[in-house]
Design a protein around this motif. Structure first.
Motif: not given
Length: 221
Positions: A110-111, A152, A165-166, A168, A163, A40, A215, A154, A177
């Motif tokens: 969430h990510a 976000y 990357s995110t 945010y 997943p 993160v 987050f 994503l 993330f």
């Protein structure tokens, strides 16, 4: 929202996306059970907020994140969270002192999972679009989290919905993330078991006006 999507897409393109592929509006997808490494970063200042291993139970909606000892900038205990989204609570675990705090989670987003209501933007290649062994196809999604008023951006792999990357952002934080070393199973499901010293811990009330979510937990470390 449109300005946010354009800015986020520009960031993604700078990270190495090379060839756009035609989007066919894929349906919402669900990530599998998995483990991996989560890093993160605060985009303002470039500070790494946390890095460590996670395990995700996508069926029962549980996440265990344990911060790596390689994150040497920490002056306090390494972060260790057990998040139980179906129960709406998380545990902040201190293995060294054998203590923990139990607090409410005010959002399921969430990510590690594509949030409900995410809007597909585009499908693209990372790497070469002509050499199969040297590319990966990803979907780019955008959306907002009503409980946190966050937005976000994503990316998930096409097919397994892993997943990657995110990005945010809220008025008070901007976080990236990044997910790596993904294995699509949880080989040690006992990581979701609550340590004995956490059993029976009373739920602590958050300070007035504070909302806890995935987050914001990482923004505060």
């Amino acid at each position: 929202m449109q300005a946010f999507a354009v800015a986020a897409l520009s960031i993604w393109l700078c990270l190495g996306a090379t060839t756009l592929a035609e989007s066919h509006g894929p349906q919402h997808c669900t990530s599998p059970n998995m483990t991996g490494v989560l890093t993160v970063m605060a985009l303002t200042g470039g500070e790494i907020k946390a890095t460590g291993h996670y395990s995700y139970d996508s069926t029962d909606k549980k996440i265990r994140f344990t911060e790596s000892e390689m994150h040497l900038n920490k002056t306090e205990h390494l972060e260790d969270y057990l998040m139980l989204f179906e129960e709406g609570v998380f545990y902040d675990i201190d293995m060294k002192n054998q203590s923990c705090k139990k607090m409410s989670l005010h959002s399921h987003a969430h990510a590690l999972e594509l949030p409900a209501g995410a809007a597909h933007q585009v499908e693209l290649f990372l790497g070469s679009d002509t050499v199969q062994e040297e590319n990966i196809k990803v979907n780019i999604w955008t959306g907002s989290v009503p409980e946190t008023k966050g937005q976000y951006f994503l990316s998930t792999t096409v097919g397994e919905c892993l997943p990657l990357s995110t990005f945010y952002s809220t008025d008070s934080m901007t976080l990236l993330f990044s997910i790596s070393e993904v294995v699509t199973e949880v080989k040690a499901p006992e990581v979701f078991n609550l340590p004995s010293f956490c059993e029976g811990v009373e739920l602590e009330e958050a300070p007035e006006g504070q909302k806890n979510d995935f987050f914001s937990l990482f923004n505060s470390v």
